[in-house]
Design a protein around this motif. Structure first.
Motif, short mmCIF file in Angstrom:
data_model
loop_
_atom_site.label_atom_id
_atom_site.label_comp_id
_atom_site.label_asym_id
_atom_site.label_seq_id
_atom_site.Cartn_x
_atom_site.Cartn_y
_atom_site.Cartn_z
N THR A 1 81.92 49.70 16.01
CA THR A 1 81.03 50.29 15.37
C THR A 1 79.60 49.48 16.24
N LYS A 2 79.70 48.85 15.36
CA LYS A 2 78.79 47.45 15.54
C LYS A 2 78.66 47.08 16.92
N THR A 3 80.21 46.76 16.82
CA THR A 3 80.58 45.93 18.69
C THR A 3 80.43 46.71 19.68
N GLN A 4 80.41 47.82 19.33
CA GLN A 4 80.15 48.76 20.88
C GLN A 4 77.95 48.58 20.51
N GLN A 5 77.99 48.18 19.44
CA GLN A 5 76.32 48.61 19.51
C GLN A 5 75.52 46.93 20.12
N PHE A 6 76.17 45.74 19.37
CA PHE A 6 76.61 44.10 19.94
C PHE A 6 76.46 44.89 22.00
N PHE A 7 77.38 45.12 22.66
CA PHE A 7 77.91 45.27 23.82
C PHE A 7 76.59 46.27 24.37
N PHE A 8 76.20 47.49 24.02
CA PHE A 8 75.18 48.04 24.75
C PHE A 8 74.48 47.57 24.65
N ASP A 9 73.67 46.24 23.93
CA ASP A 9 72.38 46.06 23.31
C ASP A 9 72.79 45.08 24.51
N SER A 10 73.34 43.90 24.50
CA SER A 10 73.74 42.82 25.67
C SER A 10 74.11 43.54 27.40
N GLN A 11 73.88 43.95 26.93
CA GLN A 11 74.35 45.31 28.51
C GLN A 11 72.32 45.45 29.37
N ILE A 12 71.62 46.01 27.89
CA ILE A 12 70.16 46.64 28.02
C ILE A 12 69.39 45.44 28.89
N GLY A 13 69.79 44.26 27.80
CA GLY A 13 69.27 42.83 27.86
C GLY A 13 70.09 41.55 28.61
N ARG A 14 70.38 42.56 29.79
CA ARG A 14 71.14 41.27 29.93
C ARG A 14 71.17 40.19 31.43
N ASN A 15 69.91 40.61 31.82
CA ASN A 15 69.11 39.06 32.19
C ASN A 15 68.84 38.35 31.14
N LYS A 16 69.36 37.94 30.00
CA LYS A 16 68.84 37.46 29.42
C LYS A 16 70.26 36.79 29.11
N ILE A 17 69.72 35.29 28.80
CA ILE A 17 71.30 34.56 29.14
C ILE A 17 71.92 34.28 27.76
N GLU A 18 73.05 34.39 27.30
CA GLU A 18 72.96 33.84 26.26
C GLU A 18 73.59 33.40 25.30
N LEU A 19 73.68 31.92 24.61
CA LEU A 19 75.23 31.58 24.95
C LEU A 19 75.61 31.23 23.09
N THR A 20 76.80 30.92 22.83
CA THR A 20 76.76 30.44 21.81
C THR A 20 76.83 29.34 21.48
N GLU A 21 76.82 28.36 20.24
CA GLU A 21 76.57 27.40 19.65
C GLU A 21 78.03 26.61 19.94
N ARG A 22 78.72 27.06 20.48
CA ARG A 22 79.94 26.24 20.57
C ARG A 22 79.77 25.92 22.40
N GLU A 23 79.14 27.64 23.29
CA GLU A 23 79.01 26.97 24.10
C GLU A 23 78.04 26.04 24.51
N LYS A 24 76.46 26.36 23.58
CA LYS A 24 75.86 25.62 24.26
C LYS A 24 75.98 23.59 24.10
N GLU A 25 77.11 23.20 23.79
CA GLU A 25 77.33 22.35 22.83
C GLU A 25 78.22 21.63 24.13
N ILE A 26 78.91 22.71 24.40
CA ILE A 26 79.88 22.10 25.55
C ILE A 26 78.87 21.98 26.89
N LEU A 27 78.19 23.49 26.95
CA LEU A 27 77.01 22.95 28.33
C LEU A 27 77.03 21.56 28.38
N GLN A 28 76.25 21.15 27.20
CA GLN A 28 75.22 19.95 27.20
C GLN A 28 76.19 18.87 27.29
N LEU A 29 77.01 18.58 27.24
CA LEU A 29 78.25 17.73 27.07
C LEU A 29 78.31 17.87 28.71
N ILE A 30 78.60 19.01 29.63
CA ILE A 30 78.68 18.82 30.76
C ILE A 30 77.95 18.36 31.72
#
Length: 206
Positions: free
Chosen positions: A126-155
């Motif tokens: 249920t929580k996963t579905q809610q998070f997914f629904f919320d992310s689709q509503i605010g899909r224009n906002k880019i949210e990266l995980t901490e690991r993705e931010k680390e990798i992006l910074q290094l790239i």
């Protein structure tokens, strides 16, 4: 029901074992702290269900799921993770997971998930579905995980895949998977576009 738990955190495994011991239909639980012990357990014993951390040490559960299914094609596999972003959810289901649970999900949710997948039903908490629904509503906002931010910074700082893997103590395959997820989130098709958009969106510092 015989369940195999694959996670590289002792506290998570301890908590799961205590929780699962309260479910009357769970016969036994076995733990695997790394990919080597996971394969070892699967080669010597048959399990009904595997709870697999998506980010399992240096391995990405979405990449090793097919190897696991080759060892036990009938075993159900549920993703167990702390990641609730839409890209991870969609890529995990596409990879072949039978269910998706968050580490913050409670006993009743986990019980429903186990029963559902063993009855050949795909289960998303249920929580996963809610998070997914919320992310689709605010899909224009880019949210990266901490690991993705680390990798992006290094790239952005022109590090190669091998260099990033060495710096973060991860496999090159895992870095490539994260890079692909970053591209999906940024809606770009190459490294140049990713770097440009990351800078424009203020996702990295130069």
């Amino acid at each position: 029901m015989k369940i195999l738990l694959a996670d590289d955190h002792f506290l998570v495994l301890d908590g799961l074992e205590v929780l699962l011991s309260t479910l009357p239909f769970v016969e036994s639980t076995t733990r695997a702290l790394d990919y080597f012990s996971l394969r070892e357990q699967l080669e010597k014993e048959t399990f009904d269900l595997l709870l697999l951390d998506i980010h399992f040490g240096k391995h990405d559960g979405r990449e090793i799921i097919h190897e696991i299914k080759e060892l036990n094609s009938k075993m159900k596999i549920i993703a167990l993770t702390s990641h609730s972003d839409s890209v991870t959810i969609k890529s995990s289901i596409s990879a072949g997971f039978d269910g998706y649970l968050l580490k913050i999900d409670g006993r009743e949710e986990i019980e429903r998930a186990l029963k559902a997948v063993l009855n050949d039903q795909r289960y998303i908490s249920t929580k996963t579905q809610q998070f997914f629904f919320d992310s689709q509503i605010g899909r224009n906002k880019i949210e990266l995980t901490e690991r993705e931010k680390e990798i992006l910074q290094l790239i952005v700082h022109e590090k190669t895949t091998r260099e990033i893997a060495d710096i973060l103590n991860l496999s090159e395959k895992t870095i490539e998977t994260h890079r692909g997820n970053i591209m999906l989130k940024l809606e770009v098709h190459n490294i140049a576009g990713m770097v440009k958009k990351a800078i424009m969106q203020g996702l990295v510092h130069l």
